[in-house]
Write a protein that holds these residues in place. Structure first.
Motif, PDB file in Angstrom:
ATOM      1  N   PHE A 187       0.812  -1.219   0.000  1.00 35.24           N
ATOM      2  CA  PHE A 187       0.000   0.000   0.000  1.00 35.24           C
ATOM      3  C   PHE A 187       0.841   1.263   0.000  1.00 35.24           C
ATOM      4  CE2 PHE A 187      -2.720  -3.275   2.023  1.00 35.24           C
ATOM      5  CZ  PHE A 187      -3.677  -3.342   1.034  1.00 35.24           C
ATOM      6  N   ASP A 188       2.176   1.108  -0.027  1.00 36.02           N
ATOM      7  CA  ASP A 188       3.102   2.243  -0.076  1.00 36.02           C
ATOM      8  C   ASP A 188       2.866   3.221   1.079  1.00 36.02           C
ATOM      9  OD1 ASP A 188       5.228   3.661  -1.078  1.00 36.02           O
ATOM     10  OD2 ASP A 188       4.051   4.742  -2.585  1.00 36.02           O
ATOM     11  N   PHE A 189       2.742   2.667   2.291  1.00 32.29           N
ATOM     12  CA  PHE A 189       2.500   3.484   3.482  1.00 32.29           C
ATOM     13  C   PHE A 189       3.831   3.965   4.066  1.00 32.29           C
ATOM     14  CE2 PHE A 189      -1.636   1.064   4.788  1.00 32.29           C
ATOM     15  CZ  PHE A 189      -2.339   1.737   3.808  1.00 32.29           C
ATOM     16  N   ASP A 190       3.902   5.253   4.391  1.00 29.64           N
ATOM     17  CA  ASP A 190       5.053   5.745   5.138  1.00 29.64           C
ATOM     18  C   ASP A 190       4.735   5.603   6.628  1.00 29.64           C
ATOM     19  OD1 ASP A 190       3.279   7.813   5.749  1.00 29.64           O
ATOM     20  OD2 ASP A 190       4.324   9.315   4.560  1.00 29.64           O
ATOM     21  N   ASP A 191       5.679   6.007   7.480  1.00 31.74           N
ATOM     22  CA  ASP A 191       5.481   5.851   8.928  1.00 31.74           C
ATOM     23  C   ASP A 191       4.215   6.549   9.413  1.00 31.74           C
ATOM     24  OD1 ASP A 191       7.769   4.354   9.103  1.00 31.74           O
ATOM     25  OD2 ASP A 191       9.006   5.947   9.951  1.00 31.74           O
ATOM     26  N   ASN A 192       3.984   7.772   8.930  1.00 26.21           N
ATOM     27  CA  ASN A 192       2.799   8.517   9.373  1.00 26.21           C
ATOM     28  C   ASN A 192       1.510   7.808   8.973  1.00 26.21           C
ATOM     29  OD1 ASN A 192       4.259  10.562  10.613  1.00 26.21           O
ATOM     30  ND2 ASN A 192       4.377  11.767   8.726  1.00 26.21           N
ATOM     31  N   ARG A 193       1.489   7.230   7.794  1.00 20.09           N
ATOM     32  CA  ARG A 193       0.291   6.515   7.336  1.00 20.09           C
ATOM     33  C   ARG A 193       0.087   5.240   8.164  1.00 20.09           C
ATOM     34  NH1 ARG A 193      -4.479   6.091   6.189  1.00 20.09           N
ATOM     35  NH2 ARG A 193      -5.172   5.167   4.259  1.00 20.09           N
ATOM     36  N   MET A 194       1.192   4.563   8.508  1.00 16.39           N
ATOM     37  CA  MET A 194       1.092   3.363   9.359  1.00 16.39           C
ATOM     38  C   MET A 194       0.517   3.751  10.725  1.00 16.39           C
ATOM     39  SD  MET A 194       2.191   0.582   7.777  1.00 16.39           S
ATOM     40  CE  MET A 194       2.757  -0.592   8.996  1.00 16.39           C
TER      41      MET A 194
ATOM     42  N   PHE B  87      -0.867  -3.820  -6.925  1.00 16.51           N
ATOM     43  CA  PHE B  87      -0.751  -2.447  -6.424  1.00 16.51           C
ATOM     44  C   PHE B  87       0.597  -1.779  -6.719  1.00 16.51           C
ATOM     45  CE2 PHE B  87      -4.317  -3.920  -3.929  1.00 16.51           C
ATOM     46  CZ  PHE B  87      -5.138  -2.800  -3.890  1.00 16.51           C
ATOM     47  N   ARG B  88       1.673  -2.543  -6.771  1.00 10.63           N
ATOM     48  CA  ARG B  88       2.990  -1.919  -6.902  1.00 10.63           C
ATOM     49  C   ARG B  88       3.677  -2.196  -8.225  1.00 10.63           C
ATOM     50  NH1 ARG B  88       5.449   0.419  -2.307  1.00 10.63           N
ATOM     51  NH2 ARG B  88       6.906   1.111  -3.886  1.00 10.63           N
ATOM     52  N   ASP B  89       3.674  -3.436  -8.674  1.00 10.25           N
ATOM     53  CA  ASP B  89       4.442  -3.781  -9.857  1.00 10.25           C
ATOM     54  C   ASP B  89       3.785  -3.296 -11.143  1.00 10.25           C
ATOM     55  OD1 ASP B  89       6.053  -4.941  -7.991  1.00 10.25           O
ATOM     56  OD2 ASP B  89       5.569  -7.009  -8.516  1.00 10.25           O
TER      57      ASP B  89
END
Length: 154
Positions: A14-21, A150-152
């Motif tokens: 889901f390409d989450f950064d720390d803040n999104r996590m 979602f990513r590739d």
């Protein structure tokens, strides 16, 4: 499958950064720190690695459902203290609002084929005569298919 692996892969998919996590945990009413997330995401051989327990992963998955689908009115479900691969699979399916055909298509992206009947056995109650335990390989393939989707495909 280790809970930390599921957490790591979900973050990547889901390409989450720390803040999104942190935000996903907050969606389930849990406050976590950047340090906690960092320690859960570290490799197993890192001295700062912290094991992600079942309850923590359940909170994350409940938060993911709330973040992607919106919160249901009323009291939020209590996080499970014991998770199985079947429960993880079900929570990811719910979070992404996937029907059986969609799940099969995701599995195909990982070059893994299964029938609709085989798939439905993972989502039955444990006491049901057609219930089947979801093995690590199936969960890994589902996560791999989500990664392709979602990513590739970017």
């Amino acid at each position: 499958m280790l809970n930390n692996d599921v957490l790591r892969r979900a973050r990547y998919i889901f390409d989450f950064d720390d803040n999104r996590m942190i935000g996903v945990f907050a969606e389930a009413g849990e406050t976590v720190t950047r340090e906690q997330i960092s320690d859960w995401l570290k490799k197993d051989d890192d001295p700062a690695f912290q094991k992600c327990n079942d309850r923590t992963l359940a909170i994350f998955l409940n938060g993911l459902i709330n973040a992607l689908r919106g919160k249901k009115p009323g009291p939020q479900p209590e996080p499970e203290s014991r998770l199985t691969n079947n429960m993880i699979f079900m929570k990811l399916k719910i979070a992404l609002n996937l029907q059986a055909e969609d799940v099969l298509a995701v599995l195909e992206l990982a070059n893994f084929r299964m029938s609709k009947h085989e798939l439905s056995s993972f989502f039955r109650k444990p006491g049901h005569k057609h219930y089947r335990e979801c093995k690590d390989q199936i969960l890994r393939n589902f996560l791999a298919g989500l990664q392709v989707q979602f990513r590739d495909g970017e």
